[in-house]
Motif scaffolding. Structure first.
Motif, PDB file in Angstrom:
ATOM      1  N   VAL A  30       0.843  -1.201   0.000  1.00 35.09           N
ATOM      2  CA  VAL A  30       0.000   0.000   0.000  1.00 35.09           C
ATOM      3  C   VAL A  30       0.875   1.246   0.000  1.00 35.09           C
ATOM      4  N   GLU A  31       1.946   1.240   0.760  1.00 27.49           N
ATOM      5  CA  GLU A  31       2.849   2.403   0.786  1.00 27.49           C
ATOM      6  C   GLU A  31       3.468   2.637  -0.577  1.00 27.49           C
ATOM      7  N   THR A  32       3.843   1.573  -1.313  1.00 30.78           N
ATOM      8  CA  THR A  32       4.415   1.714  -2.647  1.00 30.78           C
ATOM      9  C   THR A  32       3.397   2.336  -3.584  1.00 30.78           C
ATOM     10  N   ARG A  33       2.153   1.906  -3.515  1.00 33.74           N
ATOM     11  CA  ARG A  33       1.117   2.462  -4.387  1.00 33.74           C
ATOM     12  C   ARG A  33       0.858   3.923  -4.046  1.00 33.74           C
ATOM     13  N   ARG A  34       0.870   4.275  -2.797  1.00 30.71           N
ATOM     14  CA  ARG A  34       0.649   5.672  -2.419  1.00 30.71           C
ATOM     15  C   ARG A  34       1.755   6.563  -2.944  1.00 30.71           C
ATOM     16  N   ARG A  35       2.993   6.083  -2.883  1.00 29.61           N
ATOM     17  CA  ARG A  35       4.106   6.880  -3.403  1.00 29.61           C
ATOM     18  C   ARG A  35       3.959   7.087  -4.898  1.00 29.61           C
ATOM     19  N   TRP A  36       3.522   6.052  -5.650  1.00 24.85           N
ATOM     20  CA  TRP A  36       3.349   6.175  -7.089  1.00 24.85           C
ATOM     21  C   TRP A  36       2.239   7.182  -7.406  1.00 24.85           C
ATOM     22  N   ALA A  37       1.142   7.136  -6.682  1.00 24.05           N
ATOM     23  CA  ALA A  37       0.060   8.072  -6.911  1.00 24.05           C
ATOM     24  C   ALA A  37       0.509   9.493  -6.618  1.00 24.05           C
ATOM     25  N   LEU A  38       1.306   9.661  -5.597  1.00 20.16           N
ATOM     26  CA  LEU A  38       1.814  10.993  -5.292  1.00 20.16           C
ATOM     27  C   LEU A  38       2.699  11.486  -6.419  1.00 20.16           C
ATOM     28  N   ASN A  39       3.515  10.626  -7.005  1.00 17.48           N
ATOM     29  CA  ASN A  39       4.366  11.022  -8.103  1.00 17.48           C
ATOM     30  C   ASN A  39       3.545  11.433  -9.321  1.00 17.48           C
ATOM     31  N   GLU A  40       2.469  10.711  -9.598  1.00 16.13           N
ATOM     32  CA  GLU A  40       1.607  11.077 -10.721  1.00 16.13           C
ATOM     33  C   GLU A  40       0.972  12.439 -10.487  1.00 16.13           C
ATOM     34  N   ASP A  41       0.563  12.701  -9.283  1.00 16.20           N
ATOM     35  CA  ASP A  41      -0.043  13.991  -8.972  1.00 16.20           C
ATOM     36  C   ASP A  41       0.952  15.129  -9.176  1.00 16.20           C
ATOM     37  N   TRP A  42       2.164  14.940  -8.706  1.00 15.81           N
ATOM     38  CA  TRP A  42       3.159  15.995  -8.866  1.00 15.81           C
ATOM     39  C   TRP A  42       3.547  16.183 -10.328  1.00 15.81           C
ATOM     40  N   LEU A  43       3.585  15.093 -11.098  1.00 18.60           N
ATOM     41  CA  LEU A  43       3.881  15.200 -12.523  1.00 18.60           C
ATOM     42  C   LEU A  43       2.786  15.985 -13.242  1.00 18.60           C
ATOM     43  N   ALA A  44       1.538  15.706 -12.937  1.00 22.47           N
ATOM     44  CA  ALA A  44       0.427  16.434 -13.546  1.00 22.47           C
ATOM     45  C   ALA A  44       0.467  17.905 -13.156  1.00 22.47           C
ATOM     46  N   THR A  45       0.812  18.196 -11.916  1.00 23.93           N
ATOM     47  CA  THR A  45       0.930  19.588 -11.479  1.00 23.93           C
ATOM     48  C   THR A  45       2.039  20.295 -12.228  1.00 23.93           C
ATOM     49  N   ALA A  46       3.183  19.645 -12.397  1.00 21.51           N
ATOM     50  CA  ALA A  46       4.314  20.251 -13.104  1.00 21.51           C
ATOM     51  C   ALA A  46       3.972  20.511 -14.568  1.00 21.51           C
ATOM     52  N   VAL A  47       3.301  19.562 -15.215  1.00 27.82           N
ATOM     53  CA  VAL A  47       2.921  19.750 -16.623  1.00 27.82           C
ATOM     54  C   VAL A  47       1.932  20.904 -16.743  1.00 27.82           C
ATOM     55  N   GLY A  48       0.999  20.997 -15.844  1.00 28.81           N
ATOM     56  CA  GLY A  48       0.041  22.098 -15.869  1.00 28.81           C
ATOM     57  C   GLY A  48       0.706  23.446 -15.681  1.00 28.81           C
ATOM     58  N   LEU A  49       1.643  23.526 -14.761  1.00 29.13           N
ATOM     59  CA  LEU A  49       2.345  24.783 -14.536  1.00 29.13           C
ATOM     60  C   LEU A  49       3.199  25.158 -15.742  1.00 29.13           C
ATOM     61  N   ILE A  50       3.813  24.170 -16.373  1.00 28.86           N
ATOM     62  CA  ILE A  50       4.612  24.448 -17.584  1.00 28.86           C
ATOM     63  C   ILE A  50       3.707  24.976 -18.693  1.00 28.86           C
TER      64      ILE A  50
END
Length: 54
Positions: free
Chosen positions: A18-38
């Motif tokens: 579960v911790e591994t999946r949570r870390r992956w979801a957090l990474n996807e969220d930050w990637l989407a935020t970075a793409v949006g800001l760019i």
């Protein structure tokens, strides 16, 4: 009773899968935020013009 019963683990200890999946979801969220800001920066800088936006 055996000492390896998963139901006998303390309640505060999270499952490693579960911790591994949570870390992956957090990474996807930050990637989407970075793409949006760019994209916002590119639009504000005039790189993306009105002709490129449908």
């Amino acid at each position: 009773m055996s000492g390896t019963d998963p139901a006998a683990e303390p309640a505060g200890r999270p499952d490693p899968d579960v911790e591994t999946r949570r870390r992956w979801a957090l990474n996807e969220d930050w990637l989407a935020t970075a793409v949006g800001l760019i994209l916002i920066v590119l639009v504000l800088a005039g790189v993306v013009t009105d002709g490129l936006v449908p």
